[in-house]
Design an enzyme around this catalytic site. Structure first.
Site, PDB file in Angstrom:
ATOM      1  N   CYS A  72      29.456  44.784  43.853  1.00 12.03           N
ATOM      2  CA  CYS A  72      30.194  43.556  44.184  1.00 12.03           C
ATOM      3  C   CYS A  72      29.269  42.401  44.541  1.00 12.03           C
ATOM      4  O   CYS A  72      29.591  41.248  44.264  1.00 12.03           O
ATOM      5  CB  CYS A  72      31.153  43.828  45.343  1.00 12.03           C
ATOM      6  SG  CYS A  72      32.496  44.954  44.945  1.00 12.03           S
ATOM      7  N   GLU A 101      37.616  43.443  50.215  1.00 12.12           N
ATOM      8  CA  GLU A 101      36.386  42.990  49.571  1.00 12.12           C
ATOM      9  C   GLU A 101      36.642  42.991  48.073  1.00 12.12           C
ATOM     10  O   GLU A 101      36.869  44.043  47.462  1.00 12.12           O
ATOM     11  CB  GLU A 101      35.191  43.881  49.892  1.00 12.12           C
ATOM     12  CG  GLU A 101      33.903  43.245  49.364  1.00 12.12           C
ATOM     13  CD  GLU A 101      32.726  44.183  49.290  1.00 12.12           C
ATOM     14  OE1 GLU A 101      32.429  44.641  48.173  1.00 12.12           O
ATOM     15  OE2 GLU A 101      32.113  44.439  50.334  1.00 12.12           O
TER      16      GLU A 101
END
Length: 520
Positions: free
Chosen positions: A292, A258
């Site tokens: 994120c 990720e």
């Protein structure tokens, strides 16, 4: 205004020693960690050597061989005990999260909830996900096939600082639930939170040797993990993720990554401007934008642009800031001087390229050494660094558009594809959401609808990464699918008393009949 002198470390020296004793080390080297709340030292943390990493893998492999024989039902009970422990012990966990990451307490609680939800999800679903599952055989009634999921072995987890509890534990939790062991390198900024979570794993019944912890620089310890692991789970920057992927490719092992994002939000015609503005505050400034899936660019239809801009500015101006270990602040601080330098650079550059600061735009050292106000820009041009580069801080830019097709094109521009948000009438917003190149898209929500729904996969497209956490995919990535087939009464190639030519004709007839009967 809160004086940072009011902040006292909730962690005693004895507690620090108790937690850091979980780190595998054989050398005298140590490093300091500091709190972004005050800039003061929190702990002296031991550093691991490459030999320590090797020893961690040896111990993990021994533990994994026994653990793999533990029934899914027994693992589920441990997961459900962990769920309760996380909720019961949340006060210390909240203190540690704030102390190491600088985020507000409300945003720290997001981690408590996410980890508890993850433990409960796999605690209820594990046996069903890992199987075994029956599959159709080549000959109905004669061939039986089962699909089973075999654990990969020892998983290397390299976790980030921005969500020091849930990103440290949730990925590895799925790995051990699937029958693996873990060798884990928490980020150097936030080891104590991760260690407190690992301590709870052991209290929930997971074998102590199953989850090994090492500490040190990524270029040394992280590299050593990648050289030995059977699979890598990494959360961090795109640049580092590409290097991790290259190392994994050389060894022909899998990885889930990720990585970065420049996440867009679209405000459609007909959207409730006030609700969208309130959602934008949460979407852009949770954890001071160090998330994120945080929104960094917002596209608003020209007819509603002024109303949305004014509503957003008004709401940002009313936010409360602070660095105390309480529930009062809407937003906490950045985590380090490097994060502060990045946002200052991006804002100054955008202004130099013609952008306007609508609200924020300055550091607040009286609140914390690396505190920066939530900032909204307009008039950001493609020449500005923050136009396409990830800031990873409390900075969002506003843009107008004329048609929905134009808004979709804007949102899909760039190299990233992690998260997106669409606000407007639900039916239309869902249609637009399906057109966006992002691993998660939230309708009338910033990121929490997908982030909090553990049954749904979460991850990135394009340069935002590969693989998925959460849901069945988040568990199955740590397994190898194995098919076990059993044949009865006659061989697959036909009985020995029928020639191959005759059997091929018989088989052809059988295939046609099976198709007509609708069989798989």
């Amino acid at each position: 205004m809160l004086d940072v002198s009011q902040v006292a470390s909730p962690v005693s020296d004895d507690r620090v020693r108790q937690l850091t004793a979980l780190i595998r080390t054989s050398i005298d080297e140590t490093r300091r960690t500091v709190s972004p709340l005050t800039g003061d030292e929190i702990a002296t943390v031991p550093v691991s050597s490459v030999d320590d990493v090797a020893a961690a893998f040896e111990a993990a492999r021994r533990a994994q061989r026994t653990w793999a024989r533990t029934s899914p039902q027994a693992r589920q009970q441990m997961l459900l005990r962990l769920h309760d422990l996380v909720l019961d012990r949340q006060e210390e966990l909240l203190d540690l999260i704030q102390l190491e990451s600088g985020k507000s307490r409300a945003h720290a609680f997001d981690e408590i909830a996410h980890l508890a939800l993850t433990a409960r999800y796999y605690g209820r679903r594990l046996a069903k996900i890992v199987g075994p599952h029956r599959r159709s055989g080549v000959y109905p009634g004669l061939t039986t096939v089962r699909q089973v999921q075999q654990p990969k072995g020892v998983i290397g987890v390299i976790s980030p600082w921005n969500y020091p509890l849930t990103m440290a534990i949730s990925d590895g939790l799925a790995a051990v639930a699937a029958g693996n062991a873990v060798v884990h390198k928490p980020d150097s900024q936030s080891p104590l939170t991760a260690l407190a979570g690992i301590e709870l794993l052991r209290e929930a019944g997971f074998p102590p040797e199953l989850w090994q912890v090492v500490s040190g620089q990524g270029s040394v310890v992280g590299h050593a993990i990648i050289e030995r692991a059977d699979y890598i789970c990494f959360t961090g920057s795109t640049a580092t993720g590409k290097r991790v992927a290259g190392q994994c490719a050389e060894r022909l092992i899998g990885c889930s990554l990720e990585l970065g994002g420049k996440n867009p939000m679209i405000v459609l015609p007909g959207a409730n401007v006030e609700k969208a503005a309130a959602g934008a505050v949460t979407a852009a400034f949770s954890s001071a934008g160090q998330l994120c899936v945080s929104i960094e660019r917002i596209y608003v239809h020209r007819r509603q642009y002024a109303a949305f801009r004014d509503a957003l500015v008004r709401r940002v101006q009313s936010m409360s800031f602070g660095t105390a270990l309480d529930w009062e602040a809407d937003m906490g601080t950045l985590v380090s001087p490097a994060q502060l330098a990045t946002i200052e650079k991006h804002v100054d550059d955008a202004i130099a390229q013609g952008a306007t600061v609508l609200v924020g735009g300055r550091a607040r050292p009286e609140l914390g050494p690396w505190f920066y106000e939530p900032t909204v820009l307009e008039g950001v041009t493609p020449a500005a660094e923050c136009f396409a580069e990830e800031t990873f801080g409390p900075l969002v830019s506003l843009y107008s558009y004329d048609t929905v097709d134009e808004a979709v094109a804007f949102a899909n521009s760039g190299v990233y594809g992690l998260n997106a948000s669409v606000w407007g009438p639900a039916r239309t917003a869902k249609q637009v959401a399906a057109r966006l190149k992002a691993g998660t898209v939230n309708v009338n929500e910033g990121f929490a609808a997908t982030f909090g729904s553990i049954d749904a996969p979460m991850g990135g497209m394009r340069e935002s990464g590969t693989g998925r956490r959460q849901g069945a995919e988040g568990l199955l990535r740590f397994t190898e699918s194995q098919a076990i087939g059993a044949q009865r009464l006659m061989p697959v190639g036909g009985p020995p008393f029928i020639g191959s030519g005759a059997f091929s004709k018989l088989m052809t007839l059988g295939l046609r009949l099976l198709k007509k009967a609708g069989k798989a």
